[in-house]
Structure formats: C-alpha cells, structure tokens
Design a protein around this motif. Structure first.
Motif, PDB file in Angstrom:
ATOM      1  N   ASP A 158      35.729   4.998  17.278  1.00  0.00           N
ATOM      2  CA  ASP A 158      34.768   5.031  16.178  1.00  0.00           C
ATOM      3  C   ASP A 158      33.375   5.288  16.729  1.00  0.00           C
ATOM      4  O   ASP A 158      32.814   4.437  17.435  1.00  0.00           O
ATOM      5  N   PRO A 159      32.759   6.429  16.420  1.00  0.00           N
ATOM      6  CA  PRO A 159      31.433   6.743  16.993  1.00  0.00           C
ATOM      7  C   PRO A 159      30.313   5.883  16.409  1.00  0.00           C
ATOM      8  O   PRO A 159      29.202   5.885  16.944  1.00  0.00           O
ATOM      9  N   ASN A 160      30.609   5.162  15.324  1.00  0.00           N
ATOM     10  CA  ASN A 160      29.583   4.334  14.690  1.00  0.00           C
ATOM     11  C   ASN A 160      29.505   2.926  15.286  1.00  0.00           C
ATOM     12  O   ASN A 160      28.753   2.086  14.796  1.00  0.00           O
ATOM     13  N   THR A 161      30.297   2.665  16.337  1.00  0.00           N
ATOM     14  CA  THR A 161      30.247   1.362  17.006  1.00  0.00           C
ATOM     15  C   THR A 161      29.675   1.532  18.407  1.00  0.00           C
ATOM     16  O   THR A 161      29.658   2.637  18.959  1.00  0.00           O
ATOM     17  N   THR A 162      29.206   0.425  18.967  1.00  0.00           N
ATOM     18  CA  THR A 162      28.590   0.473  20.298  1.00  0.00           C
ATOM     19  C   THR A 162      29.561   0.060  21.396  1.00  0.00           C
ATOM     20  O   THR A 162      29.217   0.147  22.577  1.00  0.00           O
ATOM     21  N   TYR A 169      41.620   4.199  10.096  1.00  0.00           N
ATOM     22  CA  TYR A 169      41.609   4.964   8.860  1.00  0.00           C
ATOM     23  C   TYR A 169      42.192   4.078   7.766  1.00  0.00           C
ATOM     24  O   TYR A 169      43.108   3.284   8.010  1.00  0.00           O
ATOM     25  N   TYR A 170      41.637   4.214   6.560  1.00  0.00           N
ATOM     26  CA  TYR A 170      41.964   3.293   5.479  1.00  0.00           C
ATOM     27  C   TYR A 170      42.459   4.062   4.254  1.00  0.00           C
ATOM     28  O   TYR A 170      42.062   5.212   4.017  1.00  0.00           O
ATOM     29  N   SER A 171      43.298   3.387   3.488  1.00  0.00           N
ATOM     30  CA  SER A 171      43.902   4.019   2.313  1.00  0.00           C
ATOM     31  C   SER A 171      42.858   4.282   1.233  1.00  0.00           C
ATOM     32  O   SER A 171      41.829   3.621   1.147  1.00  0.00           O
ATOM     33  N   ASN A 172      43.180   5.259   0.396  1.00  0.00           N
ATOM     34  CA  ASN A 172      42.317   5.634  -0.731  1.00  0.00           C
ATOM     35  C   ASN A 172      43.231   6.004  -1.898  1.00  0.00           C
ATOM     36  O   ASN A 172      43.100   7.064  -2.503  1.00  0.00           O
ATOM     37  N   ALA A 173      44.166   5.089  -2.189  1.00  0.00           N
ATOM     38  CA  ALA A 173      45.300   5.413  -3.053  1.00  0.00           C
ATOM     39  C   ALA A 173      44.921   5.650  -4.500  1.00  0.00           C
ATOM     40  O   ALA A 173      45.682   6.276  -5.240  1.00  0.00           O
ATOM     41  N   GLY A 174      43.782   5.154  -4.935  1.00  0.00           N
ATOM     42  CA  GLY A 174      43.385   5.357  -6.316  1.00  0.00           C
ATOM     43  C   GLY A 174      42.691   6.677  -6.576  1.00  0.00           C
ATOM     44  O   GLY A 174      42.338   6.990  -7.717  1.00  0.00           O
ATOM     45  N   SER A 175      42.517   7.497  -5.539  1.00  0.00           N
ATOM     46  CA  SER A 175      41.769   8.741  -5.681  1.00  0.00           C
ATOM     47  C   SER A 175      42.579   9.857  -6.321  1.00  0.00           C
ATOM     48  O   SER A 175      42.024  10.857  -6.773  1.00  0.00           O
ATOM     49  N   ASN A 182      37.322   6.674   6.609  1.00  0.00           N
ATOM     50  CA  ASN A 182      37.135   6.325   8.017  1.00  0.00           C
ATOM     51  C   ASN A 182      36.000   5.344   8.237  1.00  0.00           C
ATOM     52  O   ASN A 182      35.570   5.119   9.370  1.00  0.00           O
ATOM     53  N   GLY A 183      35.508   4.746   7.165  1.00  0.00           N
ATOM     54  CA  GLY A 183      34.420   3.780   7.259  1.00  0.00           C
ATOM     55  C   GLY A 183      33.066   4.360   6.934  1.00  0.00           C
ATOM     56  O   GLY A 183      32.146   3.626   6.573  1.00  0.00           O
ATOM     57  N   SER A 184      32.940   5.678   7.035  1.00  0.00           N
ATOM     58  CA  SER A 184      31.662   6.309   6.723  1.00  0.00           C
ATOM     59  C   SER A 184      31.814   7.512   5.805  1.00  0.00           C
ATOM     60  O   SER A 184      30.835   7.968   5.218  1.00  0.00           O
ATOM     61  N   SER A 185      33.041   8.021   5.667  1.00  0.00           N
ATOM     62  CA  SER A 185      33.253   9.191   4.816  1.00  0.00           C
ATOM     63  C   SER A 185      34.695   9.217   4.317  1.00  0.00           C
ATOM     64  O   SER A 185      35.555   8.460   4.783  1.00  0.00           O
ATOM     65  N   ALA A 507      46.915  -5.365   9.269  1.00  0.00           N
ATOM     66  CA  ALA A 507      46.182  -4.170   8.853  1.00  0.00           C
ATOM     67  C   ALA A 507      44.858  -4.638   8.273  1.00  0.00           C
ATOM     68  O   ALA A 507      44.826  -5.480   7.367  1.00  0.00           O
ATOM     69  N   GLN A 508      43.768  -4.108   8.785  1.00  0.00           N
ATOM     70  CA  GLN A 508      42.443  -4.551   8.374  1.00  0.00           C
ATOM     71  C   GLN A 508      42.092  -4.024   6.981  1.00  0.00           C
ATOM     72  O   GLN A 508      42.549  -2.954   6.564  1.00  0.00           O
ATOM     73  N   ILE A 509      41.274  -4.789   6.261  1.00  0.00           N
ATOM     74  CA  ILE A 509      40.737  -4.365   4.971  1.00  0.00           C
ATOM     75  C   ILE A 509      39.304  -3.897   5.198  1.00  0.00           C
ATOM     76  O   ILE A 509      38.499  -4.600   5.811  1.00  0.00           O
ATOM     77  N   LEU A 510      38.962  -2.716   4.714  1.00  0.00           N
ATOM     78  CA  LEU A 510      37.631  -2.157   4.918  1.00  0.00           C
ATOM     79  C   LEU A 510      36.620  -2.854   4.008  1.00  0.00           C
ATOM     80  O   LEU A 510      36.813  -2.930   2.796  1.00  0.00           O
ATOM     81  N   ASN A 511      35.564  -3.366   4.615  1.00  0.00           N
ATOM     82  CA  ASN A 511      34.448  -3.961   3.870  1.00  0.00           C
ATOM     83  C   ASN A 511      34.923  -5.017   2.867  1.00  0.00           C
ATOM     84  O   ASN A 511      34.556  -5.000   1.685  1.00  0.00           O
TER      85      ASN A 511
END
Length: 556
Positions: A158-162, A169-175, A182-185, A507-511
């Motif tokens: 992840d380039p957004n971490t130090t 990568y996270y699901s987007n099943a309602g789309s 991916n946390g940013s897009s 499996a992690q939950i985003l935000n």
C-alpha cells in the motif's frame, strides 16, 4: 438445491471419545466445586438465563484478496437474493528464462482449476466417482463465463502507508459492478480488460478429468479430480505474449512478469434471470495452472513441451449482491433486533452483547454484567471482590459448569423451490470481536476434523438441529475468563454464517465505524444466508428468542 456435502457419520469410537471428554469435563468441575468452601457439601445446581442484546451489522467493504479459496458463479439465495462472484488473479510462470526451442508453435492452451470434491465410490470399471463439495444453486443451470486478460496491476504494498503494509482490496458488492476498493479509490475491472480469451456457457461437472498423452501403442490416459478445465481459444495471443518473449526481461523473474502480464479476469454472468450455480475453486492448488502446450524443433525432430503458469500472487473475489428479497433493519443496539440476518459474501452478521447495553449508573459497565459479577464472585465485608493473591484470579462463589448461547433459525423463511434440507449443513461461527479471534471454547475444543469441516468443532459450535433449527454456541470458558481474570470488556461475540469453521483467518473491514474491525474470512467464501430469531421484546416467538443460558453450581 442443497449443498452437496456428505455429512460424516460419527463412529462408535468417536462417540466414546466425546463421551469421555464430557465426563472428564464434568469431573473437573466437581473437583473445582469441592474447594469453593462452606463445608464442602450440600451443593445446588441451577440455571441462569442472562438478558442479552443481539443486533445486526451490515457488512460493507470487507477484505477480498488472498482468500484461501474463491467463489465463482451466480447464486440466488431464497431469503436474500442474487449474488454474482467473479475472480481477478495474477499469474506467475513456474520457470523463468525459458528456452522454447526452434520455431515453437502452440498446440493448445488449457486452464485447469480443481473444484473441492470428495471421492464417494467407484464405477463398474474401478474408476473413482466424485461429488462436488461446494456447489450452490442449480447444478443443471448454465452460467456465462468470460475470461479476459486483466490490465489492472494488483500491487503488493500500500503506497499510502509508511511501513510498507500489504495492499488490501475490499468488496464493493452494492455497486452493481465487478469492482473493488483499495482504500483510496474504486477499481471497476470492466474498465481494465484486455484480450477476450474465452467466452462460453458453462456449468461445473463432478466427472473426473481424463488426460491423454501419446498415440497408438504409446497412448496413456490419466484421471484426475474434477476441475474447471477449458481450452482457451486464442493461440496467437499466447504466442505473442509468452513464446515471443523468450530472452526478454519480461520472463526473467516474477516481478517483471507480473508488471508485464497483470493476470486474468474470470467474469461471470447469469444466462437465465434468477437462475445459476456458484462453486468454490482452489486456485492455490498445485494442480491449478495455465498449461501452454507447444511443439518445437527441427522439421524431422519435432517434440512437444509444456510451459506452465500458476495462480500465485494476488487474487481477489468481486461480489455483486442484489438483495431484492430482504431489507436489513437499522440495528437496535439496546434491545436488539427481532430477526438476525447472517449472510455471506459481503452480507450481514450479528453482534451479541452478552450482558446487554443498559448502564443506569453510567459507570461504563452494563447493569447485567455488574449483577453477573456480584452473583458469581465472592465479596468481602465492604462488598469488594476477593482476589486470590497466589493466582491473581478472583474467588468464585458459583462455578459455571456449562454456558451457551441458544439460537433458533427462523423456520418460516420462504425457501421457494429449495428443499427442506437447504440449511442442513449451515454452521454458525462465533468469534471474539475484541481480539478478532476464536473463542476460548473453540480453541480448546478437541473435535477438530481437518477433512470434514461440517463435523469439526462440534462441542463449541454445534451442528444445526435439523428438526428444530437450533444452534448452541458454547461459551463456558469465555465466561470463566471474564469472572476469573476481569476480562470485563471482552463481552461481545460476533456471529457469522460459515461452511468451513476450520478457516479462522480474518478479513479486515475498511474504515469500520464501530469496534468490529474484522470478520472471519470463512464468512466471505460462502454465498449462503440464514435468518435467526433475535432478542428484541417484540420478537413474536418468545420461546425461540436468542438467550444465554448458564448452568452453575454453588454451595448451599
């Protein structure tokens, strides 16, 4: 159609083993009771029913990469609606810097991905007969399978971490799209397709794969387990992409190759509205590969060889959920919900606050928990809890012999064309949401069965009662830990539906907006769902409300 899993029939030896375990557990509790004091005699055994709050949590944006297995297909759950699962995966050559020889020409390109299957017998010729273990929906229905070159790069970090954290990568099943976060897009994989490599109507088969090599007297046939095995149609693409890259840096190492050829996109669509099938595939299997069969050499000495690629690297499931048969309620965290919705593949889970949420004196401890501690721990003249200085544990005046959540399925669920055994093989997996870990009772449960997950961990996570639809989740050691060691903030249990209780990876939950930050990944690799009776006072069937029952002993 019901899931094609064969339940393990417990042998007499196994039953005796379970009986001995229970007997030993009982003996241990009696011995422990003997040291509780008050004359070491005249003990009373009784039952407590604790008021709990059980409510729903809709799952959105759950980690979908690097799962142990992957779903592929279309499944219409009778209580929820349609789930469509596709796969995006990197591929990696099994050897680098190849020499394809003189004037290589591709004969065929074959993808093979084993299903999960069980040998159930032999036919009249002595050949093994198989059944598919994880097939959902209508096995006679076709689905549309398209395989594309994927042009989106699935990065490792992840380039957004130090700290060079792994990229999730996270699901987007309602789309309504085969997309991921991916946390940013947002990534819509239909916007990143390359060459179409296969398009066909398809359904899985339990037939063994027969491979023939040689001709005439040298012909040899070998049989292997059932698999998704298809011949890709565009040999020119593979000649240009692979064969013609001999001596180029693209085939010299894995990093170069993954940046050059970014993988495959297995896209699934329904062919008949509301019908289809969905199955579990094992991309991590040693037998899962893309085999490029080619012939090379001088005109009078041509030989056939194989260049193989496997599915190591990043891979993920995309889900599209059309839950047109149910509406998830706004959770009532104080009284709990009337119905609890457990649904896999980015669906829904239930949260159980073991001692409710009511806190009349505002001391950050639920009233029911305060009462529980006072009832089960010994106190001094000032009303303070007594601690054993030797062990550091609190001294108890009641001993918990058995504690479990008693849960009932809502058997009024409309099953449509599905039969009465539709939920027969469902399991409810309970986990400690504070630590994102299995419960203590799960960890000490000796009934693990690595070969048959349906018959695994049956003391801590019971099998579904096929008549009453009841489940029991054992929490004896979990509650003892709260009593003895002051783990009073470890009072929340998560419930998910699972068809593999041996798979405990998270499996992690985003935000996440609450303290539930992860779920067992096993809840993602089942498309199934069930509905349970909840804890709300308005629940119509009072006798089947979810409850916490404690069987205890105390001196009289």
């Amino acid at each position: 159609m019901k899931k094609t899993i064969k339940a393990l029939k417990l042998s007499i030896v196994f039953l005796l083993f379970i009986s001995s375990f229970i007997a030993c557990d009982k003996d241990f509790n009696i011995i422990d009771s003997d040291v509780l004091g008050k004359g070491n005699a005249n003990f009373l055994t009784s039952i407590d029913t604790i008021s709990i709050s059980a409510y729903n949590k809709t799952l959105n944006a759950v980690q979908i990469n690097n799962l142990a297995s992957n779903l592929l297909g279309v499944f219409d759950d009778p209580a929820y609606g349609l789930t469509t699962a596709s796969i995006v995966t990197q591929v990696t050559p099994t050897t680098f810097s190849p020499n394809f020889g003189v004037t290589p020409v591709i004969d065929s390109v074959v993808i093979s991905i084993p299903y999960y299957s069980t040998a159930t017998g032999v036919d009249g010729d002595g050949n093994t007969i198989y059944t598919l273990d994880s097939l959902y929906g209508n096995p006679d229905a076709d689905i549309k399978l398209s395989i594309y070159q994927n042009k989106y790069f699935l990065r490792d970090f992840d380039p957004n971490t130090t700290d060079n954290s792994a990229q999730n990568y996270y699901s987007n099943a309602g789309s309504g799209k085969n997309s991921a976060l991916n946390g940013s897009s947002t990534i819509n994989f239909d916007d990143h397709i390359g060459e179409l490599l296969l398009e066909k109507e398809f359904k899985p088969s339990a037939t063994a794969i027969i491979t023939t090599t040689g001709t005439g007297d040298d012909e040899v046939k070998t049989r292997s387990v059932p698999a998704l095995r298809v011949v890709l149609e565009n040999n020119t693409f593979w000649e240009t992409t692979i064969i013609n890259k001999q001596d180029h840096p693209e085939l010299s190492n894995a990093n170069n190759f993954k940046n050059y050829f970014r993988g495959l996109y297995f896209k699934v669509e329904e062919t008949v509205v509301g019908d289809g099938n969905l199955f579990l595939v094992n991309l991590a299997s040693a037998n899962a590969n893309i085999a490029i069969y080619y012939t090379s050499g001088e005109t009078d000495a041509r030989t056939q060889s194989t260049y193989a690629l496997n599915f190591s690297g990043n891979r993920l499931n995309t889900f599209i959920n059309d839950y047109n048969k149910v509406t998830f309620p706004v959770p009532n965290k104080d009284l709990g919900d009337e119905k609890l919705y457990l649904k896999g593949a980015e669906g829904s889970m239930a949260i159980v606050d073991l001692f409710g949420n009511e806190d009349a004196n505002s001391n950050n401890t639920p009233d029911e928990l305060e009462d529980f501690l006072k009832d089960y721990r010994q106190t001094d003249d000032k009303g303070d809890f007594i601690m054993d200085n030797t062990t550091g544990n609190f001294v108890l005046k009641r001993l918990i012999n058995e504690a479990h959540l008693e849960i009932y399925e809502d058997q009024d669920i409309e099953l449509g064309t599905y039969d009465a055994d539709f939920h027969k093989y469902d399991r409810i997996y309970a986990y400690d949401t504070k630590n994102n870990a299995p419960t203590l009772d799960y960890q000490i449960d000796p009934t693990e069965n690595a070969q048959n997950a349906f018959s695994s961990k049956i003391i801590s996570l019971s099998q579904r009662d096929t008549i009453t639809g009841q489940y029991k989740i054992r929490l004896t050691e979990h509650l003892n830990n709260i009593l003895l060691r002051d783990s009073i903030y470890n009072t929340q249990i998560g419930l998910v539906l699972s068809t593999n209780v041996n798979y405990t990876t998270n499996a992690q939950i985003l935000n996440s907006t609450d303290n539930v930050t992860a779920i067992p990944a096993s809840a993602l690799i089942t498309p199934r769902g069930t509905i349970l009776h909840g804890s709300n006072p308005n629940e119509q069937n009072k006798s089947k409300k979810i409850r916490l029952k404690i069987f205890y002993t105390e001196p009289n």
